[in-house]
Design a protein around this motif. Structure first.
Motif, PDB file in Angstrom:
ATOM      1  N   VAL A  68     -11.355-118.669 -13.292  1.00  8.70           N
ATOM      2  CA  VAL A  68     -10.357-119.735 -13.397  1.00  8.70           C
ATOM      3  C   VAL A  68      -9.334-119.408 -14.492  1.00  8.70           C
ATOM      4  N   LEU A  69      -9.756-118.673 -15.524  1.00 10.12           N
ATOM      5  CA  LEU A  69      -8.834-118.248 -16.574  1.00 10.12           C
ATOM      6  C   LEU A  69      -7.734-117.351 -16.009  1.00 10.12           C
ATOM      7  N   PHE A  70      -8.119-116.342 -15.231  1.00  6.39           N
ATOM      8  CA  PHE A  70      -7.119-115.429 -14.670  1.00  6.39           C
ATOM      9  C   PHE A  70      -6.307-116.103 -13.561  1.00  6.39           C
ATOM     10  N   THR A  71      -6.936-117.047 -12.871  1.00  5.69           N
ATOM     11  CA  THR A  71      -6.176-117.835 -11.895  1.00  5.69           C
ATOM     12  C   THR A  71      -5.034-118.555 -12.582  1.00  5.69           C
ATOM     13  N   TYR A  72      -5.356-119.243 -13.660  1.00  5.22           N
ATOM     14  CA  TYR A  72      -4.326-120.015 -14.356  1.00  5.22           C
ATOM     15  C   TYR A  72      -3.293-119.107 -15.007  1.00  5.22           C
ATOM     16  N   THR A  73      -3.715-117.946 -15.496  1.00  5.68           N
ATOM     17  CA  THR A  73      -2.770-117.012 -16.108  1.00  5.68           C
ATOM     18  C   THR A  73      -1.723-116.563 -15.098  1.00  5.68           C
ATOM     19  N   PHE A  74      -2.160-116.184 -13.897  1.00  5.74           N
ATOM     20  CA  PHE A  74      -1.191-115.772 -12.874  1.00  5.74           C
ATOM     21  C   PHE A  74      -0.373-116.962 -12.372  1.00  5.74           C
ATOM     22  N   THR A 190     -26.860-120.610 -22.246  1.00  6.75           N
ATOM     23  CA  THR A 190     -26.935-120.161 -23.639  1.00  6.75           C
ATOM     24  C   THR A 190     -27.496-121.221 -24.580  1.00  6.75           C
ATOM     25  N   GLY A 191     -27.418-122.491 -24.160  1.00  8.08           N
ATOM     26  CA  GLY A 191     -27.866-123.567 -25.036  1.00  8.08           C
ATOM     27  C   GLY A 191     -26.893-123.887 -26.145  1.00  8.08           C
ATOM     28  N   LYS A 192     -25.687-123.332 -26.078  1.00  8.12           N
ATOM     29  CA  LYS A 192     -24.675-123.571 -27.114  1.00  8.12           C
ATOM     30  C   LYS A 192     -23.380-124.072 -26.460  1.00  8.12           C
ATOM     31  N   ARG A 193     -22.704-124.952 -27.187  1.00  9.40           N
ATOM     32  CA  ARG A 193     -21.410-125.447 -26.722  1.00  9.40           C
ATOM     33  C   ARG A 193     -20.320-124.915 -27.651  1.00  9.40           C
ATOM     34  N   ASN A 194     -19.437-124.132 -27.089  1.00 13.34           N
ATOM     35  CA  ASN A 194     -18.324-123.595 -27.860  1.00 13.34           C
ATOM     36  C   ASN A 194     -17.021-123.841 -27.108  1.00 13.34           C
ATOM     37  N   GLU A 195     -16.698-125.125 -26.914  1.00 13.69           N
ATOM     38  CA  GLU A 195     -15.463-125.455 -26.210  1.00 13.69           C
ATOM     39  C   GLU A 195     -14.237-124.853 -26.899  1.00 13.69           C
ATOM     40  N   GLY A 196     -14.310-124.796 -28.244  1.00 19.73           N
ATOM     41  CA  GLY A 196     -13.164-124.302 -29.003  1.00 19.73           C
ATOM     42  C   GLY A 196     -12.763-122.896 -28.608  1.00 19.73           C
ATOM     43  N   ILE A 197     -13.758-121.995 -28.484  1.00 18.55           N
ATOM     44  CA  ILE A 197     -13.439-120.611 -28.152  1.00 18.55           C
ATOM     45  C   ILE A 197     -12.911-120.493 -26.731  1.00 18.55           C
ATOM     46  N   TYR A 198     -13.398-121.368 -25.847  1.00 17.62           N
ATOM     47  CA  TYR A 198     -12.929-121.350 -24.456  1.00 17.62           C
ATOM     48  C   TYR A 198     -11.473-121.818 -24.354  1.00 17.62           C
ATOM     49  N   TYR A 199     -11.173-122.920 -25.014  1.00 15.31           N
ATOM     50  CA  TYR A 199      -9.805-123.427 -24.962  1.00 15.31           C
ATOM     51  C   TYR A 199      -8.847-122.544 -25.767  1.00 15.31           C
ATOM     52  N   GLY A 200      -9.377-121.912 -26.813  1.00 14.61           N
ATOM     53  CA  GLY A 200      -8.553-120.964 -27.564  1.00 14.61           C
ATOM     54  C   GLY A 200      -8.156-119.765 -26.708  1.00 14.61           C
ATOM     55  N   ALA A 201      -9.133-119.212 -25.975  1.00 15.18           N
ATOM     56  CA  ALA A 201      -8.837-118.093 -25.078  1.00 15.18           C
ATOM     57  C   ALA A 201      -7.887-118.529 -23.973  1.00 15.18           C
ATOM     58  N   TRP A 202      -8.076-119.757 -23.491  1.00 14.36           N
ATOM     59  CA  TRP A 202      -7.197-120.300 -22.448  1.00 14.36           C
ATOM     60  C   TRP A 202      -5.742-120.337 -22.916  1.00 14.36           C
ATOM     61  N   THR A 203      -5.537-120.845 -24.133  1.00 18.08           N
ATOM     62  CA  THR A 203      -4.182-120.920 -24.687  1.00 18.08           C
ATOM     63  C   THR A 203      -3.599-119.527 -24.898  1.00 18.08           C
ATOM     64  N   SER A 206      -2.630-118.007 -21.511  1.00 15.71           N
ATOM     65  CA  SER A 206      -1.480-118.685 -20.899  1.00 15.71           C
ATOM     66  C   SER A 206      -0.188-118.303 -21.618  1.00 15.71           C
ATOM     67  N   LYS A 207      -0.226-118.212 -22.942  1.00 20.36           N
ATOM     68  CA  LYS A 207       0.966-117.808 -23.693  1.00 20.36           C
ATOM     69  C   LYS A 207       1.308-116.352 -23.422  1.00 20.36           C
ATOM     70  N   THR A 208       0.276-115.526 -23.273  1.00 17.16           N
ATOM     71  CA  THR A 208       0.513-114.125 -22.925  1.00 17.16           C
ATOM     72  C   THR A 208       1.170-114.016 -21.556  1.00 17.16           C
ATOM     73  N   GLY A 209       0.704-114.825 -20.606  1.00 16.06           N
ATOM     74  CA  GLY A 209       1.306-114.841 -19.279  1.00 16.06           C
ATOM     75  C   GLY A 209       2.760-115.266 -19.315  1.00 16.06           C
ATOM     76  N   GLN A 210       3.070-116.286 -20.113  1.00 21.82           N
ATOM     77  CA  GLN A 210       4.451-116.733 -20.237  1.00 21.82           C
ATOM     78  C   GLN A 210       5.338-115.644 -20.840  1.00 21.82           C
ATOM     79  N   SER A 211       4.820-114.974 -21.856  1.00 19.27           N
ATOM     80  CA  SER A 211       5.591-113.897 -22.491  1.00 19.27           C
ATOM     81  C   SER A 211       5.840-112.759 -21.513  1.00 19.27           C
ATOM     82  N   PHE A 212       4.804-112.399 -20.758  1.00 19.48           N
ATOM     83  CA  PHE A 212       4.953-111.326 -19.776  1.00 19.48           C
ATOM     84  C   PHE A 212       5.986-111.687 -18.717  1.00 19.48           C
TER      85      PHE A 212
END
Length: 289
Positions: A68-74, A190-203, A206-212
């Protein structure tokens, strides 16, 4: 100024001033949010050591998230190519730069109006397939406009933009509804919640896609021989039409193909939630004993 003399207005300083103003307002609003909202910290919560590198590597093992990350990037690349080239299309193909603002109104008003419809449809056919349909609708409109809009005129172009706007709505809603499912998938394994790293990578992506996309539009126009503020040769006109049509469409098609392989549907997500609850119940009993 003599009668009949053309006056050229340099708007670059105005654009710069607006960029500074809006950039400042965004920064201030972000800082207000940061310093005015206090996080409630549980006294029973155990502190975990954060290792950003290991957390990022864990993202690479979450295949549903990557899909879904690469879907949204394209998707973002397609949107940015479309929005960046729009002003060139009206200025040099239709010879009416002032219509650009109206074009975005025709695109965005149907987008926001149709959001509730896509929410309802996603409940029936699933978030993935609703997202696929939305991007597919945009891709079809881009191809139709490439072949016909130059000959059928502005009204036809605006009509097609309104249709594309209906599909445009999916990009505002469905990706953000899908991400939490992938976070739950990771938590189950994994038993761990790291929403921050997921949304950070998402941002970041997405910004890299816009720049490209912005770089792509600029370099393709340059290679075509584009010179600003003059009548363009047919080669440049064709390049502008190509960017607004097949080029943007290709990125949407890539996004669709990637998303088709996304595995989490409603049934699978319900099973994930049940397993998480069972896991929590076992852990609770273990602590109690």
């Amino acid at each position: 100024i003599e009668s009949g003399e053309t006056v050229k207005i340099d708007r670059s300083n105005g654009f710069l001033a607006m960029a500074i103003i809006f950039g400042f307002l965004m920064m201030v609003s972000a800082m207000i949010t940061v310093f005015s909202i206090k996080e409630k910290i549980s006294t029973n919560q155990q502190k975990e050591k954060v290792n950003i590198f290991k957390d990022f590597l864990r993202i690479l093992k979450n295949s549903p998230y990557l899909l879904v990350l690469f879907t949204y990037t394209f998707n973002i690349i397609g949107i940015t190519v479309l929005s960046n080239i729009m002003i060139y299309y009206f200025k040099y193909v239709y010879m009416n730069e002032g219509l650009t603002t109206l074009a975005f109104i025709f695109l965005l008003v149907p987008a926001f109006a149709s959001i509730p419809l896509w929410v309802k449809l996603s409940e029936k056919i699933g978030k993935k397939w609703a997202y696929v349909l939305g991007m597919g609708l945009i891709a079809i409109v881009l191809l139709v406009n490439f072949f016909l809009a130059k000959y059928f005129g502005v009204i036809f172009f605006f009509t097609m933009l309104a249709v594309a706007g209906i599909g445009f709505a999916t990009g505002y809603v469905l990706p953000w509804a899908i991400i939490p499912d992938t976070v739950d998938y990771d938590y189950l394994h994994t038993g761990k919640r790291n929403e921050g790293i997921y949304y950070g990578a998402w941002t970041f992506f997405s910004k890299t896609g816009q720049s490209f996309a912005s770089f792509l539009v600029g370099i393709v126009l340059q290679l075509s021989g584009f010179v600003a503020n003059v009548n363009q040769p047919e080669r440049v006109i064709f390049t502008i039409r190509l960017l607004l049509g097949p080029v943007a469409m290709v990125f949407y098609l890539i996004a669709i193909i990637i998303l088709i392989f996304y595995p989490i549907d409603k049934k699978m997500h319900d099973e994930i939630l049940k397993k998480i609850e069972s896991k929590k119940a076992v852990e609770t009993r273990g602590r109690a004993s």
